[in-house]
Design a protein around this motif. Sequence first.
Motif, PDB file in Angstrom:
ATOM      1  N   ARG A 166       0.887  -1.147  -0.051  1.00 11.36           N
ATOM      2  CA  ARG A 166       0.104   0.052   0.164  1.00 11.36           C
ATOM      3  C   ARG A 166       0.963   1.195   0.122  1.00 11.36           C
ATOM      4  NH1 ARG A 166      -3.232   1.869   5.154  1.00 11.36           N
ATOM      5  NH2 ARG A 166      -4.185   3.884   4.183  1.00 11.36           N
ATOM      6  N   LEU A 169       2.397   1.964  -3.686  1.00 12.77           N
ATOM      7  CA  LEU A 169       1.349   2.173  -4.693  1.00 12.77           C
ATOM      8  C   LEU A 169       1.415   3.517  -5.007  1.00 12.77           C
ATOM      9  CD1 LEU A 169      -1.866  -0.107  -4.014  1.00 12.77           C
ATOM     10  CD2 LEU A 169       0.253  -0.595  -5.450  1.00 12.77           C
ATOM     11  N   LYS A 176      -5.140   3.138  -6.170  1.00 12.49           N
ATOM     12  CA  LYS A 176      -4.641   2.206  -5.129  1.00 12.49           C
ATOM     13  C   LYS A 176      -5.837   1.076  -4.616  1.00 12.49           C
ATOM     14  CE  LYS A 176      -1.554   5.691  -3.614  1.00 12.49           C
ATOM     15  NZ  LYS A 176      -1.190   6.705  -2.441  1.00 12.49           N
ATOM     16  N   LYS A 179      -6.056  -1.806  -7.096  1.00 12.13           N
ATOM     17  CA  LYS A 179      -4.769  -2.743  -6.789  1.00 12.13           C
ATOM     18  C   LYS A 179      -4.936  -3.528  -5.660  1.00 12.13           C
ATOM     19  CE  LYS A 179      -0.884  -4.214  -8.339  1.00 12.13           C
ATOM     20  NZ  LYS A 179      -0.945  -5.253  -9.184  1.00 12.13           N
TER      21      LYS A 179
END
Length: 188
Positions: A166, A169, A176, A179
């Motif tokens: 995280r 990203l 985000k 993903k």
Amino acid sequence: MNTLFPVFLKLEQLHVLIVGGGYVGLEKLTAVLANSPQTQVTLIAPEIREEINELAASHPSVELIYDRYEPHFLEGRDIVIVGTNDKAVNHQVQQDCKARKILVNVADTPELCDFYLSSVVKKGDLKIAISTNGKSPTFAKRFREVLEEILPDSLQATLDNLQQIRNKLKGDFQDKLEKLNEITNVMK
């Protein structure tokens, strides 16, 4: 229908008052400290169990006051948990809290509660709160035991990895989110 709004409080930023020094007071103090060990807690009761004294001795943020409840003890308190064996005292504390707009939980008396204390599953940074809407704390406890048994201890490593991903990203919030949804989709 359970209309409770679940929330995780940063209890260490609040001052908690527990009224009651018996078994229920011990249970509530133990729950508070197990989840937020640095929480400032004042526990008041004319008699206090030895186990509470022992717990307080290892937590400098806990203050014990050997006295009967009086409304002035609410001053500076953010949240109150009541667990005495005297229904009149429990009701009085609840009324005093209402008048001061302080959230209160009265053990085993759902109709006097602004909130319920949940049964909690902890696996590292993962914390799951279980509520039965005040109907059966025993069921919540048993369900917690089941979840603790089936959830792997390796969950913390997974959470740490997801946090690293995280943090790396790029893109806006939506990019985000998509993903991370793709990565965690394997959990279905």
